[in-house]
Scaffold this motif. Structure first.
Motif, short mmCIF file in Angstrom:
data_model
loop_
_atom_site.label_atom_id
_atom_site.label_comp_id
_atom_site.label_asym_id
_atom_site.label_seq_id
_atom_site.Cartn_x
_atom_site.Cartn_y
_atom_site.Cartn_z
N ILE A 257 -115.81 95.96 -28.72
CA ILE A 257 -116.22 96.61 -28.04
C ILE A 257 -117.72 96.95 -28.09
CG2 ILE A 257 -117.20 99.32 -28.25
CD1 ILE A 257 -114.29 99.26 -29.35
N LEU A 258 -118.62 95.98 -29.43
CA LEU A 258 -119.97 96.31 -28.93
C LEU A 258 -120.55 94.62 -28.33
CD1 LEU A 258 -121.17 95.90 -32.75
CD2 LEU A 258 -121.55 97.70 -31.27
N THR A 259 -119.95 93.72 -27.74
CA THR A 259 -119.68 92.57 -26.78
C THR A 259 -119.78 93.12 -25.56
OG1 THR A 259 -119.61 90.72 -28.64
CG2 THR A 259 -119.33 90.20 -26.04
N GLY A 260 -118.59 93.72 -25.44
CA GLY A 260 -118.47 94.25 -24.25
C GLY A 260 -119.16 95.08 -23.32
N THR A 261 -119.48 96.09 -24.13
CA THR A 261 -120.45 97.09 -23.79
C THR A 261 -121.92 96.21 -23.61
OG1 THR A 261 -119.97 99.01 -25.39
CG2 THR A 261 -122.00 99.17 -24.52
N ALA A 262 -122.24 95.66 -24.48
CA ALA A 262 -123.61 94.38 -24.11
C ALA A 262 -123.69 93.45 -22.62
CB ALA A 262 -123.91 93.57 -25.42
N LEU A 263 -122.46 93.17 -22.33
CA LEU A 263 -122.00 92.41 -21.33
C LEU A 263 -122.30 93.56 -20.12
CD1 LEU A 263 -121.35 89.53 -19.95
CD2 LEU A 263 -119.21 90.19 -21.13
N LEU A 264 -121.79 94.47 -20.23
CA LEU A 264 -121.53 95.96 -19.33
C LEU A 264 -122.69 95.89 -18.60
CD1 LEU A 264 -120.33 97.77 -16.98
CD2 LEU A 264 -120.50 99.31 -19.64
N TYR A 265 -124.06 95.90 -19.51
CA TYR A 265 -125.50 96.54 -19.50
C TYR A 265 -125.66 95.07 -18.94
CZ TYR A 265 -124.92 101.48 -21.07
OH TYR A 265 -124.52 102.54 -20.86
N GLY A 266 -125.70 94.49 -19.44
CA GLY A 266 -126.13 92.92 -18.17
C GLY A 266 -126.02 92.84 -17.02
N LEU A 267 -124.43 93.04 -16.69
CA LEU A 267 -124.30 93.11 -15.29
C LEU A 267 -124.66 94.38 -14.83
CD1 LEU A 267 -119.87 91.96 -16.21
CD2 LEU A 267 -122.26 90.22 -15.02
N LEU A 268 -124.37 95.38 -15.73
CA LEU A 268 -125.07 96.47 -14.23
C LEU A 268 -126.74 95.65 -13.78
CD1 LEU A 268 -123.84 99.66 -15.83
CD2 LEU A 268 -123.06 98.68 -14.16
#
Length: 419
Positions: free
Chosen positions: A349-360
């Motif tokens: 979840i932490l990795t996915g959230t960080a990845l999401l904001y990076g993609l945004l």
């Protein structure tokens, strides 16, 4: 640190590759889930803000969705037009601050042509009351000048100075083209993510000029040349619809009732916000389908984690037996595997959230520039936090299945495994 938690962490750390793949599966699933939710939410907001700052849209008597479709989204045709005298009467109403006349019916290579006046450039708003901006050129001032939307310019390769031929009606075929009256592109709108991007804008006078010599959609003999028409004065007889801005919001319903009961011709006045929400409700199936697809992606990710845990459990039966031999009780083994699943899900979840904001951060400007959908870097909403909690709980529940299996394994079975 809790001994069981420490043991779970060391166990995960000892199986780095398997743990990494499991975490990556959960992270990608979460990115898709939150990404779809963020895009769905922003697309809905963008849809609802296709037009803003307009209090009423007025057209010929019809349903509010139909009126909204042809006046704002350039889809379909009006059931009837508005007489120019009626437009002038309401534009001079004491409650009215400004009006934007709209004249539809022509096209250019699949793109709708909109006849309007300078009020369109001054008062049309979209999004959070954002005004229209020109990336190149200026608003039209001459009779045969046009300002085109961003998509029109991009797809057809037009630039300032390009000449275009407008066709009568929606079908752009040879016999319906006003080929002796070319328009010159003098301006290109910045992308808005609204139907403005797919529209060719000309003056109301130009709409009248190109139809001189035409009757009921057919060319009646020789039509005048551009040089001859430039020196003439034109005033529309009818328009398709008009947008109205009021001096006070309090007067909205009173004016709407007055327009709907207008005796000189049948008219309809609608509230664009109400009509937009009704139209979005009609398309809710697509919205729900997106959520179902993203939900299945998360389920697939969690099933992948379950498969990984069960597979690794077969390889760890001796490890479990040794722990039992050292005094660990069955509940310790059960708790160990539950914690492992929880830790893997949490890190995912932490990795996915960080990845999401990076993609945004990377894709946000591109999406805004090309599709007009704002993807701001804002905090997670309560609903998104609820989705994350649900994923964490689901990941923990997934750990119960391998934990039960390990719980039931006997000490003798584990110590006699051949390797």
């Amino acid at each position: 640190m809790n001994p069981t938690l420490m043991l779970a962490w060391k166990s995960v750390n000892n199986r780095r590759l398997t743990a990494f793949l499991t975490i990556l599966t959960v992270a990608v699933s979460l990115v898709l889930l939150l990404g779809v939710e963020r895009i769905r939410t922003q697309a809905k907001a963008s849809f609802a803000n296709t037009i803003s700052g307009t209090d009423l849209i007025v057209g010929g008597r019809s349903g509010q969705v139909n009126l909204l479709l042809y006046s704002v989204f350039r889809i379909g045709n009006a059931t009837n037009n508005i007489d120019w005298k009626s437009y002038q009467e309401f534009s001079q109403h004491r409650a009215v601050d400004w009006t934007i006349p709209l004249s539809l019916g022509d096209s250019h290579k699949g793109f709708r042509v909109l006849g309007t006046n300078q009020s369109y450039f001054e008062h049309y708003r979209y999004g959070n009351k954002q005004p229209l901006k020109l990336t190149q050129g200026k608003p039209f001032t001459g009779l045969f000048e046009t300002v085109i939307g961003a998509d029109v310019a991009k797809k057809l390769g037009y630039h300032i100075g390009s000449e275009i031929i407008i066709a009568h009606g929606i079908s752009d075929v040879g016999f319906s083209r006003h080929d002796n009256l070319p328009f010159t592109v003098v301006g290109i709108f910045a992308p808005t993510g609204t139907p403005v991007d797919k529209t060719v804008h000309v003056s109301l006078e130009a709409i009248e000029a190109i139809h001189v010599g035409w009757e009921s959609g057919a060319r009646m003999g020789q039509t005048p040349s551009a040089d001859h028409l430039v020196n003439a004065e034109f005033q529309p007889n009818q328009i398709t619809a008009m947008m109205v801005g009021l001096k006070s919001k309090i007067q909205t319903f009173a004016l709407q009732r007055q327009i709907n009961t207008y005796t000189k011709e049948p008219l309809s006045a609608i509230l664009p916000g109400v009509a937009l929400h009704e139209l979005w409700g009609m398309m809710s199936v697509a919205e729900q389908a997106l959520m179902v697809v993203s939900g299945f992606v998360v389920v697939a990710g969690l099933l992948g984690m379950l498969s990984s845990l069960l597979t690794s459990l077969q390889e760890r039966r001796r490890e479990m037996a040794i722990l039992r031999a050292m005094g660990a009780r069955p509940r310790h083994i059960f708790s160990l595997l539950i914690l492992e699943a929880s830790v893997l899900t949490f890190i995912g979840i932490l990795t996915g959230t960080a990845l999401l904001y990076g993609l945004l951060a990377l894709a946000g400007p591109f999406v805004t520039q090309n599709y007009g959908i704002q993807l701001p870097l804002v905090m997670l909403s309560d609903y998104e936090l609820g989705l994350i909690v649900a994923v964490q709980l689901a990941g923990t529940v997934i750990g119960i299945f391998p934990a039960l299996r390990a719980y039931r394994q006997s000490l003798s079975d584990g110590m006699t495994i051949r390797v």
